[in-house]
Design a protein around this motif. Structure first.
Motif, PDB file in Angstrom:
ATOM      1  N   GLU A 238       0.848  -1.198   0.000  1.00  0.00           N
ATOM      2  CA  GLU A 238       0.000   0.000   0.000  1.00  0.00           C
ATOM      3  C   GLU A 238       0.883   1.247   0.000  1.00  0.00           C
TER       4      GLU A 238
ATOM      5  N   ASP B 249      -1.657  -2.292  -9.405  1.00  0.00           N
ATOM      6  CA  ASP B 249      -1.765  -3.584  -8.714  1.00  0.00           C
ATOM      7  C   ASP B 249      -3.218  -3.888  -8.356  1.00  0.00           C
ATOM      8  N   HIS B 250      -3.964  -2.839  -7.977  1.00  0.00           N
ATOM      9  CA  HIS B 250      -5.374  -3.033  -7.594  1.00  0.00           C
ATOM     10  C   HIS B 250      -6.285  -3.036  -8.810  1.00  0.00           C
ATOM     11  N   ASN B 251      -5.956  -2.224  -9.787  1.00  0.00           N
ATOM     12  CA  ASN B 251      -6.845  -1.977 -10.912  1.00  0.00           C
ATOM     13  C   ASN B 251      -6.038  -1.910 -12.204  1.00  0.00           C
TER      14      ASN B 251
ATOM     15  N   THR C  33      -4.559   5.268   3.222  1.00  0.00           N
ATOM     16  CA  THR C  33      -4.114   3.895   3.465  1.00  0.00           C
ATOM     17  C   THR C  33      -3.638   3.693   4.901  1.00  0.00           C
TER      18      THR C  33
ATOM     19  N   ARG D  17     -13.093   0.921   0.153  1.00  0.00           N
ATOM     20  CA  ARG D  17     -13.174  -0.278  -0.692  1.00  0.00           C
ATOM     21  C   ARG D  17     -14.386  -1.146  -0.370  1.00  0.00           C
TER      22      ARG D  17
ATOM     23  N   GLY E 245      -7.764  -7.874 -11.247  1.00  0.00           N
ATOM     24  CA  GLY E 245      -7.145  -7.051 -10.225  1.00  0.00           C
ATOM     25  C   GLY E 245      -7.122  -7.913  -8.991  1.00  0.00           C
ATOM     26  N   ASP E 246      -6.889  -7.317  -7.873  1.00  0.00           N
ATOM     27  CA  ASP E 246      -6.675  -8.174  -6.708  1.00  0.00           C
ATOM     28  C   ASP E 246      -7.934  -8.409  -5.894  1.00  0.00           C
ATOM     29  N   GLU E 247      -9.080  -7.821  -6.320  1.00  0.00           N
ATOM     30  CA  GLU E 247     -10.241  -8.032  -5.480  1.00  0.00           C
ATOM     31  C   GLU E 247     -11.356  -8.788  -6.204  1.00  0.00           C
TER      32      GLU E 247
ATOM     33  N   ALA F 234       0.779   1.104  -7.037  1.00  0.00           N
ATOM     34  CA  ALA F 234      -0.288   0.650  -6.135  1.00  0.00           C
ATOM     35  C   ALA F 234      -1.624   0.643  -6.869  1.00  0.00           C
TER      36      ALA F 234
ATOM     37  N   ASP G  15     -10.116   1.081   3.891  1.00  0.00           N
ATOM     38  CA  ASP G  15     -10.951  -0.109   4.077  1.00  0.00           C
ATOM     39  C   ASP G  15     -12.420   0.245   3.858  1.00  0.00           C
TER      40      ASP G  15
END
Lengths: 183, 296
Positions: free
Chosen positions: A72, A132-134, B109, B84, A181-183, A129, B81
């Motif tokens: 992060e 990595d997520h999107n 973050t 998201r 992505g990661d989610e 960052a 958190d």
């Protein structure tokens, strides 16, 4: 050499204990003894001599000191070095391999994403960052993700282009990643 | 810049943290996200003798909705958190609307929801949301736990009723009495700047009738403002352009902003009225929706 790292080292006459800090820095285990008030940015720059991480405003505004903390983005001027104990830290030096630039770095080169270059390391790690997520960011997503990083050359246009360039290159290299992505 | 010297403690349980706070007295300070505390320590506005870092305490990073609808946020839940957590759009619309407007993406973050409440900055976004939602903070000390309503929790700028040896372990949003709607609007000159003005609105409805309403105001006084009268103006009836306008006027009237480089006091009051009106208007059911609700 006079450095902040030494300046804040403990003196004989006070009972503030130094702490041993072990971090995985760009994949490598590094350790140091630090006084608790040493900031993560200082440990990286003065302690470990990795000067790619820049300190700009030193007041949590500009994002030049952004590093990845367990993946992060964080402002390393706003974390204590002791808080990194047992964690993973990635700096700009961790992006490229010995032979190849990271696609984000290539993007900044190809799209002229830097002028004076001072904000660039922070911009690139914030961009990493995001990607990595999107892996499929829109221009708006990129602008939003970089909104905690200031460029005083005001070269935002090309920075955004550079990140979109990198996103495309990463997608081409690994089409599967673009699905999620990661989610 | 670096902070003045302090003793650094890393407890691994809440009880241990409270013990350390007790030993440190008024000179000890909790470190959660640190996104306000560390800058203040670097600027030497704060110089605590002991830092109690709670980041290594397991089990404080939960956010959950109980079966009865009560929403709980642990002390180590970061802004990101909440940002998201897409499921909050329906269950906690006020919080979902504010989550991506707190500070900037990188600060989010690290910074924590509960820490932001404890910092009690009149510019804090979360305190306004919690005021609008009639939320509370659970504090744990040597003698056990107590629950404190957010309005009472904040005593003034950067001051809360927490005792030196109490740790705010969670924030609680009570269950809705009807169908909840809400939103948050903030005017800022650029991302990461303090708010010129911000408004949090939360309403609950049975059918079209508003059964509860709350309005919290950010950055327009020396503390987070609970615009109770403005909220009361829309309760007990369906939202109408008249009640909405009245709520906007009352919220502007209770604001107490200062003229500064972000705008004149009059301008900020105008923003408050505009935001209250805009938020409530967006919650008015369309003709089709309200018919459907009646059929249901």
């Amino acid at each position: 050499m006079t450095s902040l790292f030494e300046e804040v080292a403990p003196s004989e006459d006070d009972n503030i204990p130094v702490r041993r800090v072990e971090v995985r820095l760009n994949g490598e285990r590094r350790a140091a003894k630090v006084e608790p008030r040493l900031l993560l940015a200082h440990l990286i720059r003065q302690g470990f001599q990795l000067t790619g991480t820049h300190t700009g405003c030193d007041t949590t505004n500009c994002g030049a000191c952004t590093v990845l903390f367990d993946g992060e983005p964080v402002k390393s001027c706003t974390m204590l070095a002791v808080q990194a104990h047992g964690h993973e830290v990635t700096t700009v030096e961790g992006l490229a391999t010995a032979s190849e630039l990271h696609p984000i770095q290539e993007g900044f080169k190809d799209e002229h994403g830097l002028q004076c270059g001072f904000c660039t390391p922070g911009m690139m790690l914030a961009a990493k960052a995001l990607l990595d997520h999107n892996p499929n960011p829109t221009e708006d997503d990129v602008r939003w993700a970089l909104s905690g990083n200031l460029c005083r050359c005001t070269g935002y246009q090309n920075i955004v282009k550079a990140v979109l360039w990198a996103a495309e290159k990463l997608r081409d290299a690994d089409p599967g990643a673009a699905e999620g992505g990661d989610e | 810049m670096y902070p003045s010297r302090f003793k650094y403690e890393t407890p691994s349980t809440v009880e241990e943290a409270i013990g350390l706070l007790h030993d440190g007295g008024a000179d000890a300070k909790i470190l959660a996200g640190g996104q306000s505390l560390i800058p203040m320590m670097k600027l030497r506005f704060a110089a605590p003798g002991t830092i109690v870092d709670i980041n290594n305490i397991p089990g404080l990073d939960y956010m959950r909705t109980e079966s009865d609808g009560t929403f709980r946020v642990g002390a180590l839940v970061r802004h990101v958190d909440l940002e998201r957590a897409t499921e909050l759009k329906d269950s906690q619309p006020t919080i979902a609307a504010a989550a991506h407007l707190v500070a900037d993406p990188i600060v989010r973050t690290r910074g924590t929801f509960v820490g932001s409440l404890c910092h009690a900055d009149p510019q804090g976004d979360w305190a306004s949301c919690m005021v609008a939602l009639d939320g509370s903070v659970v504090a744990q000390g040597p003698k056990g736990r107590r629950t404190i309503g957010v309005d009472e929790f904040v005593k003034g700028p950067f001051t809360t009723v927490l005792a030196p040896d109490e740790l705010a372990v969670e924030a609680v949003v009570p269950k809705a009495q009807g169908v909840r709607s809400g939103g948050y609007l903030k005017l800022e000159r650029r991302i990461g700047d303090f708010a010129t003005a911000g408004v949090a609105v939360a309403i609950e409805r049975n059918g079209d009738v508003v059964s509860r309403a709350g309005i919290g105001l950010t950055g327009v006084g020396s503390r987070t403002i609970n615009a109770e009268e403005a909220a009361a103006a829309v309760v007990g009836q369906p939202l109408t352009p008249d009640t909405i306008e009245r709520a906007g006027d009352l919220a502007a009237a209770i604001s107490d902003p200062r003229s500064d480089h972000r705008g004149s006091a009059d301008y900020k009051r105008h923003i408050v009225a505009t935001f209250v009106t805009r938020l409530l208007t967006s919650m008015q059911p369309t003709r089709e929706q309200s018919t459907e609700e009646r059929v249901a």
